[in-house]
Enzyme design. Structure first.
Site, PDB file in Angstrom:
ATOM      1  N   GLU A 178       0.832  -1.209   0.000  1.00 15.78           N
ATOM      2  CA  GLU A 178       0.000   0.000   0.000  1.00 15.78           C
ATOM      3  C   GLU A 178       0.866   1.257   0.000  1.00 15.78           C
ATOM      4  OE1 GLU A 178      -3.219  -0.166  -0.365  1.00 15.78           O
ATOM      5  OE2 GLU A 178      -3.312  -2.337  -0.143  1.00 15.78           O
ATOM      6  N   GLN A 181       2.738   3.636   3.052  1.00 15.47           N
ATOM      7  CA  GLN A 181       4.162   3.953   3.090  1.00 15.47           C
ATOM      8  C   GLN A 181       4.373   5.451   3.296  1.00 15.47           C
ATOM      9  OE1 GLN A 181       5.710   2.481  -0.624  1.00 15.47           O
ATOM     10  NE2 GLN A 181       5.299   0.344  -0.105  1.00 15.47           N
ATOM     11  N   TYR A 182       3.633   6.274   2.543  1.00 21.95           N
ATOM     12  CA  TYR A 182       3.762   7.728   2.686  1.00 21.95           C
ATOM     13  C   TYR A 182       3.367   8.185   4.083  1.00 21.95           C
ATOM     14  CZ  TYR A 182       3.721   7.412  -2.443  1.00 21.95           C
ATOM     15  OH  TYR A 182       3.976   7.074  -3.751  1.00 21.95           O
ATOM     16  N   GLU A 240      -5.957   4.197   7.573  1.00 23.25           N
ATOM     17  CA  GLU A 240      -5.419   3.667   6.312  1.00 23.25           C
ATOM     18  C   GLU A 240      -5.413   2.140   6.325  1.00 23.25           C
ATOM     19  OE1 GLU A 240      -4.616   3.544   2.642  1.00 23.25           O
ATOM     20  OE2 GLU A 240      -4.569   5.553   3.515  1.00 23.25           O
ATOM     21  N   SER A 293     -11.853   5.673   1.832  1.00 23.32           N
ATOM     22  CA  SER A 293     -10.968   6.777   1.467  1.00 23.32           C
ATOM     23  C   SER A 293     -11.381   8.067   2.167  1.00 23.32           C
ATOM     24  CB  SER A 293     -11.000   6.967  -0.056  1.00 23.32           C
ATOM     25  OG  SER A 293     -10.169   8.022  -0.440  1.00 23.32           O
TER      26      SER A 293
END
Length: 124
Positions: free
Chosen positions: A29, A33-34, A70, A99
């Protein structure tokens, strides 16, 4: 009939499954990561911004909230994708709702950080 694991063994296996989930999210995903990178920046920054333990908890907790949301969003997407590839209005809605939850979590984090920084600077 399979017996349920109990006690310390249950805690051990639950921890292993949780770590497996975190690894899968980080591997598969990009958004996760961000957000982990953002958390890695915000966590030490919280020690510098916060003037009280409560402020620190709010700063770190709001950043962790985004990671939690998330993970839930990614789980929803995985289940929807597993169910089929054809278009389904409910499947699309489920993904959009997940989302939206992440987006609202990001907004909460921004508001908490901005509010604490503004409060500590005495700008209002």
């Amino acid at each position: 009939m399979k017996l349920k694991v109990r006690g310390v063994a249950r805690f051990y296996y639950a921890t292993c499954y949780s770590i497996k989930g975190l690894k899968a999210a980080f591997k598969h995903e990009p958004a996760f990561q961000y957000e982990v990178i953002a958390f890695a920046v915000l966590f030490p920054l919280a020690f510098w911004v916060a003037q009280t333990a409560t402020q620190w908890a709010l700063l770190v907790g709001s950043a962790l909230l985004v990671l939690i949301l998330e993970l839930i969003n990614s789980a929803i997407e995985a289940v929807v994708d597993r169910a089929g590839t054809e278009f389904n209005e409910l499947a699309g809605r489920a993904k959009d709702l997940g989302s939206a939850a992440v987006m609202l979590g990001l907004m909460v984090t921004g508001a908490v950080w901005a509010g604490i920084i503004i409060d500590n600077q005495g700008w209002l």
